[in-house]
Design a protein around this motif. Structure first.
Motif, mmCIF file in Angstrom:
data_model
loop_
_atom_site.group_PDB
_atom_site.id
_atom_site.type_symbol
_atom_site.label_atom_id
_atom_site.label_comp_id
_atom_site.label_asym_id
_atom_site.label_seq_id
_atom_site.Cartn_x
_atom_site.Cartn_y
_atom_site.Cartn_z
ATOM 1 N N ARG A 1 0.853 -1.175 0.000
ATOM 2 C CA ARG A 1 0.000 0.000 0.000
ATOM 3 C C ARG A 1 0.890 1.226 0.000
ATOM 4 O O ARG A 1 1.968 1.207 0.570
ATOM 5 N N ILE A 2 0.412 2.294 -0.595
ATOM 6 C CA ILE A 2 1.164 3.543 -0.503
ATOM 7 C C ILE A 2 0.193 4.658 -0.148
ATOM 8 O O ILE A 2 -0.928 4.695 -0.647
ATOM 9 N N THR A 3 0.604 5.511 0.766
ATOM 10 C CA THR A 3 -0.240 6.633 1.152
ATOM 11 C C THR A 3 0.602 7.890 1.161
ATOM 12 O O THR A 3 1.833 7.825 1.175
ATOM 13 N N VAL A 4 -0.055 9.013 1.159
ATOM 14 C CA VAL A 4 0.673 10.273 1.163
ATOM 15 C C VAL A 4 0.056 11.194 2.209
ATOM 16 O O VAL A 4 -1.148 11.189 2.430
ATOM 17 N N GLU A 5 0.922 11.910 2.900
ATOM 18 C CA GLU A 5 0.454 12.975 3.789
ATOM 19 C C GLU A 5 1.185 14.224 3.356
ATOM 20 O O GLU A 5 2.385 14.187 3.132
ATOM 21 N N SER A 6 0.464 15.309 3.244
ATOM 22 C CA SER A 6 1.119 16.529 2.795
ATOM 23 C C SER A 6 0.625 17.694 3.624
ATOM 24 O O SER A 6 -0.557 17.777 3.960
ATOM 25 N N SER A 7 1.530 18.563 3.997
ATOM 26 C CA SER A 7 1.079 19.814 4.595
ATOM 27 C C SER A 7 1.670 20.940 3.765
ATOM 28 O O SER A 7 2.890 21.025 3.622
ATOM 29 N N PRO A 8 0.804 21.756 3.184
ATOM 30 C CA PRO A 8 1.265 22.778 2.238
ATOM 31 C C PRO A 8 2.354 23.644 2.849
ATOM 32 O O PRO A 8 2.252 24.082 3.988
ATOM 33 N N GLY A 9 3.406 23.847 2.116
ATOM 34 C CA GLY A 9 4.493 24.704 2.563
ATOM 35 C C GLY A 9 5.478 23.997 3.466
ATOM 36 O O GLY A 9 6.573 24.490 3.699
ATOM 37 N N ARG A 10 5.107 22.818 3.997
ATOM 38 C CA ARG A 10 5.990 22.171 4.959
ATOM 39 C C ARG A 10 6.582 20.877 4.417
ATOM 40 O O ARG A 10 7.537 20.338 4.967
ATOM 41 N N GLY A 11 5.969 20.345 3.386
ATOM 42 C CA GLY A 11 6.537 19.140 2.811
ATOM 43 C C GLY A 11 5.524 18.030 2.697
ATOM 44 O O GLY A 11 4.347 18.210 2.996
ATOM 45 N N CYS A 12 6.015 16.900 2.280
ATOM 46 C CA CYS A 12 5.113 15.815 1.992
ATOM 47 C C CYS A 12 5.806 14.495 2.291
ATOM 48 O O CYS A 12 7.028 14.390 2.260
ATOM 49 N N LYS A 13 5.001 13.515 2.685
ATOM 50 C CA LYS A 13 5.559 12.258 3.164
ATOM 51 C C LYS A 13 4.805 11.108 2.516
ATOM 52 O O LYS A 13 3.587 11.004 2.654
ATOM 53 N N PHE A 14 5.554 10.282 1.785
ATOM 54 C CA PHE A 14 4.968 9.080 1.210
ATOM 55 C C PHE A 14 5.315 7.903 2.109
ATOM 56 O O PHE A 14 6.462 7.760 2.520
#
Lengths: 720, 168
Positions: A549-562
């Motif tokens: 499974r792959i998921t993504v979390e992102s917070s605008p301006g702060r970065g993103c995490k897969f």
């Protein structure tokens, strides 16, 4: 010549390992967190590459590796301090070395860039490094009178080139033949240094009835008339023998109890085999005590007391060591374990029919058997396990290349490199990881100017970590860039009709996950690196094909995490066993969302014969497994399995019975029959019968083709 | 007379042919289906085992009975009778599965009964008659031994799923 080709193959395999180590060490140097052990390890890696290259007559590789080695030696000896070292040059040299190796492997040539060579020469000591001696041992050469080595290696420049007699005493370990060691190879190699006389001492050979022909009790004393330096000879010996297995000195010296002082200087402090990390902590003073008795030969070995604290005691084969095993053999072992599991469940079924009195003891024994089998299985799996380091160590170079092409700066942080996972998964891990790093560098990180404007450090950070979580491995790729541009993504999705115009706004998480949708990319410009919108959906497809499974979390301006979750192996699979008619099938547990009893009130028939299931306000297409697979049986299918597939987020599949959950050993069907639509593999269940593992993603497609072939397969012999 | 090595790496049918061509004496395993005699090169036979239930494969040709577990390996089992156009085999106590080495994999062949192992000479062989009929494409040659006619089978043709007979 096949044997040589094979050895050559092994050498290049080892080069990959060495390069991996080197990569890691150089990364540590670049980050300024390098310890002396890192520098030593880098030196050893390059040295090992050079040694092997010499054996195969790869001159270009030898010369470059030699130069590189000289630089690392300067660093190691403190002639150049780590703080002042030209990091970029070293990193570039690492990359070039890898290219030269690749070229050599393919039989080509890749001359290193001259400016790099100059930079390295400058670092190695201000003046150009002397050419290394000719190939230490050229397997391709005949054994004819080889030229004497003209020049000594740079690190032993103090040794005079005058012709002298040298004695080499070889006292191999007893198990040396089992290591596929052939003393003739050593003699051939040393013969290239000058005229040589070999005497074999047989005094240690035991009485005939105590003799194990596979043990080596022989000692060889070689007298060489040469103008080569001791160092050069030691280096040659070092490629064949452990440090304690040979000693060199003036004639007559080597049989003495103590290592001669002259020898001590020349004795290599760095073993060729750089795998012995576990022993690196032992103090040099303790080293002589650790020598195996077979190698002692009446002395304390070649390690002088008070050797520079390289932290590498010369005794290294004391703690087991490593061997290379063909993967097929491990697979066979794995198959056998699978067989035992099957036999065991057969026994368990039998236990039910035994009289009570006997059953108790029998069941107890079965429990131990079950535990032992599980342990056996875990251990075999552990043999196949590899640390993710194998893949992670390619990343620093990738990031450096991307830095160059994109004009951005990024700091790569790796964590959990030692997390182990099955070899099959490690191999499949590389592509998704590379893709995600590219994405992070290209889209995630801003340009340095933008970053400074946003109040961030000009250099971005990409963090790649691995950890075990239950029976899965979690890999995270995190950047501190701008995050996913939700508005752009939504806008694109709307303009392409992926979100109906009247649909409510998706949640931020749903919006972010649009990035996995085929054909969506937020990059304003298509670059060389990425941006064609074939990125993350491919990653997701690959990951899901592995049961991940792959998921993504992102917070605008702060970065993103897969976050990537993968099973630890592809050889076994957690499955749910269901029955359809008389046949049993396995659903991969990773595909299953839930299971439930089928309530006739929630099923509706659409015009055209299709059925749908109402599922808490949502609608799922309902397929009947028996129909899908052409199984004849009567009665309703009272249970339903809800699965998640690539094309249908919720698919309901009606089955006769849900039998249970079980770990199953995956058996490839393609190699025993052919690819079967709707089936990903097969397995053997407890009763010894074969069950098919369903390819859930192919089931919706199967339902459409099934419409054209309505009758059961058993009876439509060509009539359809 | 051991003329054929049993672990020949070449596909069995090819090995059989080359042995025929070389004019060497050879052994074949003969078996019965629907009262008729058939034979395969002994070198291609791995083992002969009793019938065990197969797991059917979806959307496979009619002569593919399914897969079985052969000591941890999965092999497909084919119904020779069905393949010859004689309808599905009734499985009985004497039914046997001949496990064949098909080169890159193993396969099982369901037959009514195994008869014999016979020594043959290339001169005993006749080319298969060229008349169209169901299953004729699986014949490699005919062996005339006294009164009896044994049909030698082309193993690769047996396991083939898309044959003229089936696509028609």
């Amino acid at each position: 010549m096949d044997a040589l080709a094979e050895i050559r193959g092994i050498y290049f395999d080892e080069c990959d390992e060495f390069m991996g180590q080197l990569e890691g060490c150089l990364a540590a140097v670049a980050d300024g967190r390098a310890t002396s052990e890192d520098i030593n390890a880098a030196f050893r890696a390059v040295h090992s590459v050079k040694g092997g290259a010499g054996a195969f007559g790869l001159t270009e590789l030898v010369e470059f590796a030699h130069l590189f080695e000289a630089c690392l030696d300067a660093l190691r000896s403190g002639r150049v301090s780590v703080e002042e070292a030209p990091i970029d040059t070293l990193l570039q040299a690492g990359d070039v070395l890898s290219e030269v190796i690749t070229a050599a492997r393919d039989g080509g040539s890749r001359p290193p860039p001259p400016d790099l060579v100059h930079a390295l020469e400058a670092m190695a000591g201000g003046n150009p490094v002397k050419k290394p001696k000719p190939a230490e041992f050229d397997l391709l050469d005949d054994l004819g009178p080889a030229e004497p080595a003209p020049a000594a290696a740079a690190e032993s420049a103090d040794e005079g080139p005058a012709r002298h007699k040298l004695e080499v005493r070889i006292t191999p370990d007893r198990d040396v033949f089992r290591r596929a060691f052939d003393p003739r190879m050593v003699f051939d190699a040393l013969a290239s240094f000058g005229s040589m006389e070999v005497v074999c001492e047989t005094t240690k050979v035991p009485a005939f009835d105590e003799l194990d022909p596979l043990d080596c009790h022989l000692v060889w004393v070689l007298t060489i008339d040469t103008d080569a330096s001791d160092q050069a000879i030691v280096e040659t010996l070092d490629s064949f023998l452990a440090d304690h297995e040979f000693r060199i000195g003036r004639p007559g010296e080597t049989s003495m109890g103590d290592a001669a002082p002259a020898v001590a200087e020349a004795a290599p402090l760095i073993p060729l085999d750089a795998h012995a990390e576990g022993e690196a902590t032992a103090s040099p003073a303790a080293a002589p005590a650790a020598l195996p008795p077979a190698g002692a030969g009446g002395g304390s070995g070649a390690a002088p007391p008070g050797a520079p604290a390289s932290g590498q005691p010369p005794a290294r084969r004391t703690g087991g060591g490593t061997i290379r095993v063909d993967l097929d053999r491990i697979d066979r072992l794995m198959n056998l374990v699978g067989e035992i599991v099957i036999t065991q469940s057969m026994l368990t079924e039998r236990a039910g029919v035994l009289p009570k009195r006997e059953a108790a003891a029998f069941v107890d024994a079965l429990f131990s058997l079950a535990r032992q089998t599980r342990e056996l299985q875990d251990n075999v799996m552990a043999v196949r396990a590899q640390p993710v380091k194998v893949v992670f160590q390619r990343l620093p170079r990738l990031v450096r290349e991307l830095e160059r092409t994109l004009g951005k700066k990024a700091h790569l942080v790796l964590a959990g490199e030692d997390t182990e996972v099955d070899k099959t998964i490690v191999e499949e891990l590389a592509d998704p990881l590379i893709h995600m790093i590219r994405n992070a560098m290209d889209h995630g990180l801003e340009t340095p100017e933008e970053r400074l404007e946003a109040g961030k450090h000009a250099d971005g950070t990409i963090r790649v970590s691995a950890e075990h979580r239950g029976s899965r491995i979690l890999i995270c790729v995190q950047d501190d860039g701008r995050g996913i541009n939700r508005e752009r993504l939504m806008q694109k999705a709307r303009s392409r009709g992926l979100i109906p115009a009247d649909a409510p706004d998706p949640t931020p998480e749903e919006a972010d996950n649009l990035i996995f949708h085929p054909g969506l990319s937020t990059a304003a410009a298509v670059t060389d690196v990425s941006g064609r919108g074939v990125g993350m959906d491919v990653v997701r497809r690959n990951v899901e094909a592995l049961g991940g499974r792959i998921t993504v979390e992102s917070s605008p301006g702060r970065g993103c995490k897969f976050t990537l979750g993968l099973p630890l192996t592809l050889a076994v699979l957690d499955g749910m066993i269901v029955r359809a008619g008389t046949e049993r099938f396995v659903f991969p547990l990773s595909n299953i969302v839930e299971t439930m009893q089928l309530d006739a009130k929630t099923v509706e028939q659409l015009p055209g014969g299709r059925h749908i299931l109402q599922l808490r306000g949502e609608i799922a297409p309902l397929l009947k497994l028996r129909e899908l697979l052409g199984i004849r049986a009567i009665g309703n299918e009272p249970n339903v399995v809800i699965v998640e597939t690539e094309s249908v987020p919720r698919l309901a599949i009606a089955v006769d019975e849900i039998v249970g959950q079980q770990q199953v050993v995956v058996k490839n069907l393609e190699s025993s029959f052919r690819r079967v639509e709707g089936v990903s593999a097969a397995t053997i269940l407890g009763d010894g019968l074969v069950a098919l593992i369903l390819d859930v993603d192919a089931l919706p497609g199967l339902s459409q083709s099934q419409r054209r072939l309505p009758s059961a397969t058993e009876l439509n012999s060509g009539a359809a | 007379m051991s003329t054929l090595s049993t672990d020949t790496p070449v596909p069995a049918a090819v090995a059989g042919m080359s042995a025929f061509a070389a004019g060497k004496p050879q052994q074949i395993v003969t078996f019965k289906v629907e009262g008729r005699s058939f034979g395969v090169d002994v070198g291609a036979v791995r083992e002969i085992k009793g019938w065990q239930p197969t797991t059917p494969l979806p959307n496979a040709a009619a002569h593919v009975l399914g897969v079985i577990n052969l000591r941890g390996a999965i092999i497909a089992v084919y119904d020779l009778r069905q393949r010859l156009g004689l309808g599905p085999s009734p499985v009985s106590r004497s039914s046997v599965v001949i496990v064949l080495d098909l080169g890159e994999r193993y396969g099982g062949l369901l037959v009514d009964a195994v008869s014999d192992i016979v020594d043959i000479l290339p001169s005993d062989l006749r080319p298969a008659p060229d008349i169209a009929g169901d299953g004729d494409d699986v014949l490699q040659a005919l062996l005339v031994k006294g009164e009896e006619v044994v049909a030698l089978l082309d193993l690769h043709a047996i396991v083939r799923e898309s044959t003229p007979a089936f696509t028609a």
